[in-house]
Design a protein around this motif. Structure first.
Motif, PDB file in Angstrom:
ATOM      1  N   TRP A   1      62.345 -26.881  23.028  1.00  0.00           N
ATOM      2  CA  TRP A   1      63.758 -26.535  22.979  1.00  0.00           C
ATOM      3  C   TRP A   1      63.984 -25.244  22.201  1.00  0.00           C
ATOM      4  CZ3 TRP A   1      67.533 -28.714  25.775  1.00  0.00           C
ATOM      5  CH2 TRP A   1      67.291 -29.957  26.361  1.00  0.00           C
TER       6      TRP A   1
ATOM      7  N   GLY B   1      70.926 -22.369  26.517  1.00  0.00           N
ATOM      8  CA  GLY B   1      72.375 -22.415  26.713  1.00  0.00           C
ATOM      9  C   GLY B   1      73.115 -22.115  25.425  1.00  0.00           C
TER      10      GLY B   1
ATOM     11  N   ARG C   1      63.014 -27.967  31.393  1.00  0.00           N
ATOM     12  CA  ARG C   1      63.989 -27.571  30.389  1.00  0.00           C
ATOM     13  C   ARG C   1      64.222 -26.066  30.318  1.00  0.00           C
ATOM     14  NH1 ARG C   1      61.684 -31.662  26.148  1.00  0.00           N
ATOM     15  NH2 ARG C   1      62.913 -33.452  26.729  1.00  0.00           N
TER      16      ARG C   1
ATOM     17  N   ARG D   1      67.657 -24.717  30.959  1.00  0.00           N
ATOM     18  CA  ARG D   1      68.823 -25.230  30.214  1.00  0.00           C
ATOM     19  C   ARG D   1      68.743 -24.958  28.733  1.00  0.00           C
ATOM     20  NH1 ARG D   1      69.585 -30.679  30.138  1.00  0.00           N
ATOM     21  NH2 ARG D   1      71.806 -30.379  30.419  1.00  0.00           N
ATOM     22  N   ASP D   2      67.456 -24.734  28.175  1.00  0.00           N
ATOM     23  CA  ASP D   2      67.280 -24.729  26.729  1.00  0.00           C
ATOM     24  C   ASP D   2      67.852 -23.507  26.023  1.00  0.00           C
ATOM     25  OD1 ASP D   2      65.406 -22.870  27.466  1.00  0.00           O
ATOM     26  OD2 ASP D   2      63.724 -23.841  26.453  1.00  0.00           O
TER      27      ASP D   2
END
Length: 172
Positions: free
Chosen positions: A28, A59, A53, A56-57
């Motif tokens: 992340w 964002g 991920r 999206r990580d």
């Protein structure tokens, strides 16, 4: 002399959980990644959920993401502290005076962390993170309870260290 096998097994489960959580932080982009001794690291190691991920990580950093990051960091730090206390203080104490080790809780903690690593951000991730947090607190509380009847200076130091871990794990 008591057998250190249950404590060694418990530490082993917690080390797997710690490494899983550290890899999750790294995936992340929330931490330094696996820095504990013996952590898997290398160019051929590709995190399982990284591809899922990666889109999206990065964002926006919302308040919810900041809270989740903080909660995950507390669990990682507390797990690392617990493993350290178990290795340095409880290991020698277990050999001198046997006390109960609740291995089931460490297995459950490892399993929750493994399940957590497979989640995508959202309600299930939050539930699993909370479950990991609560399970870690249970492990620490049971260790303190197991040590309460041992009359030694080492027991006092170990209990104080375990209580400090609990203070770093407030309810969320």
């Amino acid at each position: 002399m008591a057998s250190p096998a249950p404590l060694v097994a418990s530490i082993s489960h917690q080390m797997v959980a710690l490494q899983t959580l550290q890899l999750l932080q790294q995936e992340w982009g929330w931490g330094d990644g696996p820095s504990a001794p013996g952590s898997p690291r290398g160019p051929d190691h590709v995190p399982v959920a990284q591809a899922r991920r990666s889109a999206r990580d990065r964002g926006p950093c919302t308040l919810a993401r900041m809270a989740m990051r903080s909660a995950l960091a507390r669990v990682v730090d507390s797990t690392s502290e617990l493993v350290s206390v178990e290795q340095t203080l409880l290991g020698p104490l277990q050999q001198e005076r046997p006390f109960p080790i609740h291995l089931k809780d460490s297995v459950e903690f490892r399993n929750i962390c493994s399940h957590l690593a497979l989640q995508i951000e959202g309600q299930q991730f939050d539930r699993d993170l909370n479950a990991a947090h609560q399970c870690l607190k249970t492990i620490v509380k049971k260790l303190i309870q197991s040590l309460t009847n041992l009359p030694s200076d080492a027991h006092v130091v170990a209990c104080a260290s375990l209580r400090q871990i609990l203070q770093n794990l407030p309810d969320v």
